[in-house]
Structure formats: structure tokens, C-alpha cells
Design an enzyme around this catalytic site. Structure first.
Site, PDB file in Angstrom:
ATOM      1  CD  GLU A  77      -3.217  -0.842   2.021  1.00 60.15           C
ATOM      2  OE1 GLU A  77      -3.246   0.185   2.710  1.00 60.15           O
ATOM      3  OE2 GLU A  77      -4.073  -1.734   2.103  1.00 60.15           O
ATOM      4  N   GLY A  78       1.921   1.228  -0.776  1.00 68.35           N
ATOM      5  CA  GLY A  78       2.843   2.353  -0.864  1.00 68.35           C
ATOM      6  C   GLY A  78       4.041   2.116   0.018  1.00 68.35           C
TER       7      GLY A  78
END
Length: 827
Positions: free
Chosen positions: A506-507
Site C-alpha cells: 500500500e505504498g
């Protein structure tokens, strides 16, 4: 008279700058000061008759007055500034604009403003659950935690057992956020966060398995953007676990730069169910897709092109999302990945020239080309819930087991938790558990208030998972060999292994810290900057100049306020900063206001000076992200104190947290100043932010050791610090054995004192060939009843410190109980 006039001018400047007074008030003030300057007290307060003197005295007021007129102001001031900004600033790309438009701002904007509105902080709802949600946490969530055997899951099966999968489906764990009208549970973000947390405290693999369908996945996308037909076809099945979803975004050549994906779809005609229909010929290659090996429904992001303009949107439509059954012809699900040897399902998927009808596009053709905005909106909320939940519960779980172990385990005749070296690490666990539970809960509450906190979620994701990494290290350090030896009884190593997963997904944290949090936050949350950038990119120069004139005028006032307020609050150590409370934590609200003001000043000058180079100056951007996140974290700790009912025993931990946060903020701002590219602004920032030097200090050794000792035993304080963690008192359970032993060790505490005094006096000797407890009874040191209590504690301690061992062939070949994970996944 001259001295009085100078003092009056300085006071007027400070007051008007801090109040961000409009330009006409500055003109009036300048006129008043000019008139006073012409007074001649020695002549009975008569005015000087010199025309030249009047012109000089009133010239500032005249200039300011003329600038109040928009045409003149635009001609001589904002017009030239507008042209310079247009030439300097790079154009915001479509994907960047969609990312900016996707989220909302709230409390983060107050921090960026430098003058936080405390009413907005207190307006954020308390992190309470409804009776139905609480019943689910206490019921099905507890039940599934008790069913999970983490060692069997990650070592024997590399998968959750079938009965756990079925339980999760039957009880609606995969449809927590899907509305009740579609068969889902319709739970809040707060409930989802707490449920994922509790399951992850038992097994990170199980937590991730539950997290993904409720985070960035087809369910949320369908609820928000799906056509009525798509919602009717899939949402009920997703809610009941009849469909297992995954979402494919990342590819081999598009990881952090997901907008640069090479996956492509071309609008064309093709055959579907025996008919020629308009659709998309789609090719994709994705990897690292969680749940892909078991998914029945595949979400895919790709770049859509329409060379013949069938959709009337041009040839390059943009990122689009599609929903495809996993058994659809041409869909390939590859062999499993093994992320950090974790047991959750993860793998690649691909397809070559797969023709899908338009009805497979999420939202239909109406949402073709809007996929990036759709993803960013979902990610802004999903990132705020899932990874912060897992990072936080990992910290709390580590504190729960480590505080028990540090009390049970003895060395040098004392519990190891009583040693200062151990206490130092233990204190970090205590502070992090309180701090990140506060941040997790408040951020989920912000989502439940209807916000999409893109900046806050990015900051909290990277801070919570990075803190998880540090505190898992602390827990392993305290346990020593007990935590290193893996096996069925090891309650730490599984979480330790999967830390890199949380850091990466998620990043990736480096990206999230250096490119997203401050770079996007400065544009999104700054009161004027985004308006200036948007006006500079307006194709209509006249309209753009009018918009820019309004924003730039406000920005000038913002800069003046930041400069004066920062210098004043730092000179007075925040004594005159605002606070919404009058109790013992008032000083920390004032410090939060003080350093928010300094952050606003440094942030404003950083963006103004660097402009488009902000993306390159990632070290500065990263430090500013750290400062912002520290300000946010401190605010959540203060908010938790209010939400929890102002528990007096929490004050020491909040004081220690606040000192650490303030010291970190000052360090971060100091490094920004030290490395600022412009020498003049570097000097000015140093004077305004550190007029009396850098004096902040983190929490003291004494404070930290007290916190460490406060959790060495059963207490309400320890329970509240670890709330949301699955707790067992079953001595046959891998964590229950700790709780059982802790009860028995505490019961024997006073008896042990007599026993160890006797050892020191050489009345008895503790060694393997003697039963020292029996000797103590024989010598009259202990009664038989006391001896039994001590023997129970000793036996419980022995069970806690035991480690697993294996026959060589158990480790050299797969267990006979282990099935082929690929075959089992397919089944």
C-alpha cells in the site's frame, strides 16, 4: 516620541500580522502611524506644515491604499507574480490532479495552517462501537481467534485451515463494509479496524486475509461506483464469501509508480456469449496480488485506449478498472509468491488479448478513464484503516507478551524487567502502544466522519509500520533466545517475519514518506497553495489572474502571520499559544500550537522556494513529512486522553510521549533549516524557529523506567495499553501460558522474597541435583502451602522459557500433514 512611535509600529505590525488583517486595515494603520509621526509635541501637538514631510509619512499608507484596488494590485504586484508562477511551476499531470482530488482534508489542514482550531479536533467522534459491532468483536471475532493455530497455518499448511476459511465466510468477515441491503454487515471503519487488529494479533496471515476484501478491493469499488446490475450480481455474493475478491494493480514495471503501468486495453468489437459486442481487448501482467491464488473475482487496473473513439471520449481514455471472473477464458493465475514466508495467499495474474464486454468495466463506460481517481479515493480510506491496524496491534501484542515475559523471566536473581537496560526497550513499547492506538482509533473515527484522509492515511501508514518494526526488534531483544527459536510455542517470530510486508505494501514507506505525505499534503492541505497552482494552470488568463490575485493576497498575509507568530511563540516557549483545556496537559496543547506554527512557516517557505523541485528534494520533503506526522501523532495522544475519560494514570505516559514528539519535531525542523538550499532563507528560518536555540529534550531515563515498571504485572493500565489484543489464559495456548504464569508468579512474589533471602544467607542452595523448595520447607523457611504456590510458579516459569526442538527429518522434509498449497488453493 520617536521611540514610542517605533514601539507602536512594531506592536501594530505584530498584532495585524498574527491576525492576518486585510490590506485595507494595514493601509489605515499606516496612515495613523504616518499622522502621528507628523505630530510635534513641543509645539502643543501641532502638525508639521512641511509638504514633503507629509508625503514621506503617508507614502506607505498611500501605496497600501492603492494596492487595495484590484486593478492596480494586479498590474504592479499579483500580475507579475502570476506570470512568474506560470513559468516556474510544472503542470500537474492528470494522475496527480486525480490523486489531489481524491481525498479530503480536515485536521491535517489545521496542522498545515499553523493555527489549529481545537474545536475541530474535539469534534472528531470517539472511537466507540455500536452494540452490534461490539457483540461481533466479542463473539465471532474471539471465536475465530481461538480457532487459529499460527504455527500450523504458516509452517504445515502455508494457508488457513478449511474450517477457518469457512467460518470467515459464514460469519461475514469478508463483507464488513458492504451495506446490509446487499447482505453485508454494514460495519463502521472503526469496527473493521478493531476486528482486523484482533485477528492479526493471533495471526498476521489471517489478519491480512480478512483485511484485503474490506480494503482496496472490488467490494468497496462496486459499492461506490458499480452499476446497479454489477452491485446486484456481486455484492451479496462477496458479502457472504461466495466470491473471493482480489485487486490487481502492481506490475513488474509499475510498483510505486502505479500510474506508469503497461497493462493495456483497447476498445474494439469481439465475441461474448455468441454475440458480437463492443468491449475491450485486454492484456495485463500483475504480481504481488494478495488473495489472487484463491480469488474467484479479479479486479484489474489498466490503461484504456479507444483508437476509433467508440466511447466518444477520445483515443486515450486513461486508467480504467474492470471486474473479471477468475475462471474467465484467458485469465491466468500464476504460482504463489511467498512474501516473507507468510501464509496469506499472494501471487501473480496475467492475461493476453482477453476480450471482455463493456459490462465488465466497474461503473460501466461512464467511469472509463476514471480508474485512478476511484483507486485513490478507496486507498485514501483503506490505507487509513488496514495497515495502521496491523502495525498498531503488532506493537500492542508485543507489549502484552513482553511485559509478561519480562516479569516472569529472572536473571541475576531479579525479574529481567527490573533491569534498566530492559526497561529502556520496554518503555518504548509502552509509549508506542499508547501512541499508535490513539492514532489508529482517531484516524478510523475520521473515516467514519465521512472524510477520505489521504494525507493522514499516508503519514500514519508509514509511521505505524515503521514503529512496528522498531518495537518488534525491542520485543525480540528482551526475549533473547526465547524469541529466536521458532516453533509452535513462539508467539513473536511470525509477526517479526512479516514486518517487511507491512513496510512494503500500500505504498512503500520510502515513497510514502518522501513523495506523498508532505508533497501532496502541502498542496492539498495548504490554505492557499493549491488555489494558486490551479489558477496558474487556468487556460483563461483573466479568470486565472483573478483567482490568483485572491489566493496570493491571502498567502501574503499567511506568510506574515507565520513569520511573526513563529518567532513570538518560539521566543516565549509557547507560553502564549492556544490551548482548549485548563488541566495538566495544557502545556502540550500549547507546544502543539507552537510547533504547528513553525511547521507552517517552514513548509510554506520550502514549497515556495523549491516549487517543482520539491519532488527531487526528497530528503527535505521526508523530514517535513516526519514533522507533520509527529504533530499529528501528538494530537491523537492528547485526544485519546479526553476520549478515555482523563485517566490520571495515563498522564505519565502522555508526558513522556509529548516530550519525545516535541524533541523529534525540533530535530526534524532543525535538519530542514540546516539543509535549506537558500542561505538567506536558511538564516531567516533559523532565527524565526530557533531564536533561543534548540532546547527540547526527550523523556528522561527516570520517566521511562517508571513506565516500564508500571506494566510488569497484571493491572488495568496494562490491559488498557493492550486493548484489542486477543488474550488467552489457557496454559495450553502459546500466549495463554504467559498469562497463566504471570498470575502464578505474582502470587508467589512475597514467598520468593523469603526464599531468595535464604539463598543469599546460604541456608539453602539452588542447583539441579537438589530440590531447593523442599529444602526450604525442611529448614522452616517456607510452609508446605507456600512451597506449593512457589512450585506452581516455578513450573509455570519453566514452561514459559522452554523452546521448541525438532528431529532433523522434521525440518528436512515437508510434514506429512502439509498439503500442496497450490493444489489446496485451487480446490
Amino acid at each position: 516620541m520617536v521611540l514610542a512611535l517605533i514601539v507602536l509600529s512594531i506592536i501594530a505590525f505584530f498584532v495585524m500580522a498574527i491576525r492576518q488583517s486585510p490590506l485595507w486595515q494595514w493601509a489605515i494603520a499606516a496612515a495613523v502611524i504616518g499622522i502621528l509621526a507628523m505630530l510635534r509635541p513641543e509645539e502643543g501637538l501641532a502638525f508639521s506644515a512641511s509638504a514633503g514631510g507629509w508625503i514621506v509619512a503617508l507614502l506607505p499608507a498611500i501605496v497600501l491604499g492603492l494596492l487595495c484596488l484590484a486593478p492596480i494590485r494586479q498590474l504592479v504586484l499579483t500580475g507579475p507574480a502570476y506570470g512568474m508562477v506560470k513559468s516556474i511551476l510544472p503542470r500537474i499531470s492528470r494522475t496527480e490532479q486525480e490523486a489531489l482530488d481524491a481525498g479530503t482534508v480536515g485536521w491535517d489542514a489545521e496542522i498545515f495552517s499553523g493555527s489549529p482550531d481545537w474545536d475541530k479536533l474535539f469534534a472528531i467522534r470517539k472511537p466507540d462501537l455500536t452494540p452490534e459491532e461490539q457483540a461481533f468483536v466479542d463473539g465471532p471475532c474471539e471465536e475465530v481467534c481461538a480457532m487459529i493455530d499460527d504455527w500450523d497455518t504458516r509452517h504445515n499448511r502455508m494457508d488457513l485451515p478449511p474450517e477457518v476459511w469457512q467460518f470467515l465466510k459464514d460469519k461475514g468477515f469478508f463483507g464488513m463494509l458492504i451495506g446490509k441491503e446487499h447482505g453485508g454487515l454494514g460495519f463502521s471503519a472503526q469496527a473493521q479496524s478493531q476486528i482486523v487488529s484482533k485477528i492479526a494479533s493471533r495471526s498476521v496471515a489471517a489478519g491480512i486475509t480478512v483485511m484485503v476484501p474490506n480494503s482496496l478491493g472490488p467490494g468497496e469499488l462496486l459499492e461506490k461506483y458499480g452499476t446497479p446490475e454489477q452491485q446486484g450480481q456481486y455484492l451479496h455474493r462477496l458479502a457472504k464469501g461466495e466470491e473471493i475478491p482480489c485487486f490487481a494493480l502492481t506490475g513488474p514495471h509499475a510498483g510505486s509508480d502505479a500510474a506508469g503501468m503497461r497493462d493495456v486495453g483497447v476498445v474494439t468489437h469481439g465475441e461474448y456469449q455468441g454475440q458480437q459486442v463492443l468491449g475491450v481487448k485486454l492484456s495485463w501482467d500483475k504480481r504481488y496480488i494478495t488473495l489472487a491464488p484463491v480469488a474467484t473475482l479479479l479486479g484489474v487496473a489498466f490503461n484504456l485506449y479507444d483508437p476509433d473513439n467508440h466511447l466518444g471520449k477520445g483515443q486515450e481514455i486513461g486508467i480504467t478498472l474492470a471486474l473479471i471472473p477468475a475462471d474467465y477464458p484467458g485469465v491466468e493465475i500464476g504460482r504463489r509468491h511467498m512474501p516473507a514466508r507468510a501464509a496469506f495467499m499472494n501471487g501473480p495474474t496475467s492475461g493476453k488479448d482477453v476480450f471482455i464486454p463493456m459490462e465488465f468495466l466497474i461503473g460501466g463506460t461512464q467511469y472509463a478513464g476514471q480508474g485512478w481517481r476511484m483507486l485513490m479515493e478507496c486507498l485514501a480510506t483503506g490505507r487509513a484503516i488496514s495497515l495502521p491496524a496491523i502495525g498498531t496491534v503488532s506493537i500492542k501484542g508485543a507489549l502484552r507478551v513482553t511485559s509478561a515475559y519480562a516479569r516472569i523471566r529472572r536473571q541475576f536473581g531479579i525479574a529481567i524487567g527490573m533491569m534498566e537496560g530492559v526497561g529502556e526497550a520496554m518503555a518504548r513499547l509502552v509509549k508506542s502502544a499508547y501512541q499508535f492506538e490513539a492514532a489508529r482509533a482517531m484516524t478510523a473515527a475520521i473515516v467514519d466522519d465521512g472524510q477520505k484522509p489521504a494525507v493522514i492515511s499516508a503519514a500514519l501508514k508509514y509511521r505505524a509500520t515503521d514503529e512496528m518494526r522498531g518495537r518488534m526488534d525491542d520485543a525480540l531483544d528482551i526475549h533473547g533466545g526465547r524469541a529466536v527459536q521458532d516453533g509452535p510455542s513462539n508467539y513473536l517470530f511470525s509477526g517479526y517475519q512479516t514486518v517487511p510486508v507491512a513496510i512494503t505494501v500500500e505504498g512503500a514507506n520510502i515513497l510514502t514518506r518522501t513523495l506523498i505525505t508532505f508533497a501532496q499534503g502541502a498542496l492539498r492541505a495548504h490554505p492557499y497553495l493549491l488555489k494558486e497552482v490551479q489558477s496558474a494552470q487556468n487556460a483563461d488568463r483573466r479568470a486565472g489572474l483573478a483567482e490568483f490575485d485572491k489566493a496570493f493576497s491571502g498567502h501574503i498575509g499567511f506568510i506574515l502571520r507565520n513569520m511573526t507568530a513563529s518567532w513570538w511563540h518560539n521566543l516565549t516557549f509557547g507560553r502564549f499559544a492556544s490551548s482548549p483545556v485548563e488541566h495538566e496537559l495544557k502545556r502540550w496543547y500549547r507546544q502543539l500550537h507552537r510547533y504547528s506554527q513553525s511547521f507552517a512557516l517552514a513548509g510554506d517557505w520550502t514549497v515556495a522556494f523549491l516549487g517543482g523541485d520539491l519532488k527531487r528534494k526528497q530528503m527535505l520533503s521526508g523530514r517535513m513529512a516526519d514533522v507533520f506526522s509527529d504533530l499529528y501523532l501528538l494530537s491523537t495522544a492528547l485526544k485519546r486522553y479526553e476520549d478515555d475519560g482523563r485517566m490520571p494514570e495515563d498522564i505519565p505516559v502522555i508526558d513522556a510521549i509529548a516530550r519525545d514528539r516535541i524533541a523529534a519535531i525540533q530535530k526534524g525542523l532543525g535538519e530542514v533549516v540546516d539543509n535549506f538550499p537558500n542561505p538567506f532563507l536558511k538564516f531567516a528560518l533559523g532565527v524565526l524557529i530557533f531564536p533561543l536555540g534548540r532546547r527540547a529534550r526527550p523523556s528522561s531515563d527516570r520517566e521511562n523506567f517508571r513506565l516500564a515498571r508500571a506494566v510488569l504485572g497484571q493491572s488495568n493500565f496494562r490491559d488498557r495499553l493492550t486493548r484489542g489484543v486477543y488474550v488467552s489464559f489457557d496454559p495450553a495456548d502459546r500466549t495463554g501460558i504467559l498469562e497463566d504464569a504471570l498470575v502464578k508468579v505474582e502470587a508467589a512474589a512475597e514467598i520468593e522474597k523469603k526464599f531468595f533471602r535464604a539463598i543469599k544467607k546460604a541456608q539453602i542452595d539452588r542447583r539441579l541435583d537438589r530440590d531447593a523448595i523442599a529444602d526450604a520447607v525442611e529448614n522452616g523457611i517456607l510452609t508446605p502451602e507456600e512451597a506449593q504456590i512457589m512450585r506452581d510458579a516455578d513450573e509455570a516459569t519453566d514452561r514459559v522459557i522452554e523452546v521448541d526442538d525438532f528431529a532433523p527429518d522434521e525440518l528436512a522434509r515437508p510434514s506429512r500433514h502439509r498439503s500442496d498449497p497450490f493444489t489446496e488453493a485451487a480446490e
